[in-house]
Scaffold this motif. Structure first.
Motif, short mmCIF file in Angstrom:
data_model
loop_
_atom_site.label_atom_id
_atom_site.label_comp_id
_atom_site.label_asym_id
_atom_site.label_seq_id
_atom_site.Cartn_x
_atom_site.Cartn_y
_atom_site.Cartn_z
N TYR A 35 24.21 59.25 58.97
CA TYR A 35 24.07 59.06 60.41
C TYR A 35 24.19 57.57 60.72
O TYR A 35 23.87 56.72 59.89
CB TYR A 35 22.71 59.57 60.91
CG TYR A 35 22.60 61.07 61.03
CD1 TYR A 35 22.38 61.87 59.90
CD2 TYR A 35 22.75 61.70 62.26
CE1 TYR A 35 22.29 63.24 60.02
CE2 TYR A 35 22.66 63.08 62.38
CZ TYR A 35 22.44 63.84 61.24
OH TYR A 35 22.37 65.20 61.37
N GLN A 37 22.91 54.70 63.57
CA GLN A 37 21.95 54.50 64.64
C GLN A 37 22.10 53.10 65.22
O GLN A 37 21.82 52.10 64.55
CB GLN A 37 20.51 54.70 64.14
CG GLN A 37 19.47 54.66 65.25
CD GLN A 37 18.08 55.03 64.79
OE1 GLN A 37 17.74 54.89 63.61
NE2 GLN A 37 17.24 55.51 65.70
N PRO A 43 19.85 58.54 66.21
CA PRO A 43 20.91 58.63 65.19
C PRO A 43 22.05 59.54 65.64
O PRO A 43 21.82 60.54 66.30
CB PRO A 43 20.18 59.23 63.99
CG PRO A 43 18.73 58.94 64.21
CD PRO A 43 18.54 59.00 65.70
N GLU B 103 17.48 60.12 72.48
CA GLU B 103 17.36 58.68 72.31
C GLU B 103 15.93 58.24 71.97
O GLU B 103 15.70 57.08 71.68
CB GLU B 103 17.87 57.95 73.54
CG GLU B 103 19.36 58.18 73.76
CD GLU B 103 19.97 57.24 74.78
OE1 GLU B 103 21.22 57.20 74.86
OE2 GLU B 103 19.21 56.56 75.49
#
Lengths: 118, 111
Positions: A35, A37, A43, B103
């Motif tokens: 992933y 981020q 992520p 988020e």
């Protein structure tokens, strides 16, 4: 190992340089994920391996990104000709099983590799 | 396309002041909803997985609940060590093994 291990923890790359990020999953874990981020974001999925097979690479942002897991354990994420927008934390995760989700198939994350492209 | 929206973006609580974090999701067939905790400079740490509406799970001061459109993370009598970013993620039957994250909610608990 006891957890997912990633190296290097921090990498500063000059724009245009190639980088390689390593992930050591938990021993025996079949599934491995990468992933990305960005700062202040959640992520975002890049790619998924089941053993040595890369079953999903739909999240890789461009052909500059390449991942492999040749023997079904350690994985490497390679970024060619790095650009500033590649600056992010790259998280590796692993889980014991594969396929259908079941209650024991927790996905464990490493601490990430922080990439800064200058 | 799977979507996850978390609210609020940031939350400040006094120690002992209970509250809830929200995770709204849109997914074509929910396979599982996940809650993670993330401390600064660390990777996400698994908290809970929920599979179906009506399900609840608890761990210490945290309780996660799930409906058909959202999940709540309830924090009862929080302590300063509960300060972290809490991430919600969904996995859909149509999206293979990928997780789609929100988020996050940045929680600060003041002593």
């Amino acid at each position: 190992g006891a957890g997912v291990s990633q190296s290097p923890r921090y990498k500063v790359a000059k724009r245009g340089q190639d980088v390689a990020l390593r992930c050591d999953p938990i021993s025996g874990h079949v599934s491995l994920f990468w992933y990305q981020q960005a700062l202040g974001q959640g992520p975002e999925f890049l790619t998924y391996f089941q053993n040595e097979a890369q079953l999903d690479k739909s999240g890789l942002p461009s052909d500059r990104f390449f991942a492999e897991r040749p023997e079904g354990s350690v994985s490497t994420l390679k970024i060619q000709r790095t650009q500033q927008e590649d600056s992010a934390v790259y998280l590796c995760a692993s889980s014991l099983g594969a396929g259908v989700l079941y209650s024991g198939n927790t996905i464990y994350f490493g601490e990430g590799s922080w990439l800064t492209v200058v | 396309e799977d979507q996850v929206t978390q609210s609020p973006e940031a939350l400040r609580l006094q120690e002992g002041e209970s509250s809830s974090l929200n995770c709204s999701y849109t997914v074509s067939g929910l396979r599982g909803l996940f809650w993670y905790r993330q401390d600064p400079g660390k990777g996400p740490e698994f908290l809970f997985t929920l599979y179906s509406a009506g399900e609840e799970k608890e761990k210490e001061r945290l309780k996660a609940t799930l409906t058909k459109k959202e999940s709540f993370l309830h924090i009862t009598a929080p302590k300063p060590e509960d300060s972290a970013t809490y991430l919600c993620a969904v996995q859909a039957w149509t999206s293979g093994s990928r997780l789609t994250f929100g988020e996050g909610t940045q929680l600060t608990v003041n002593p």
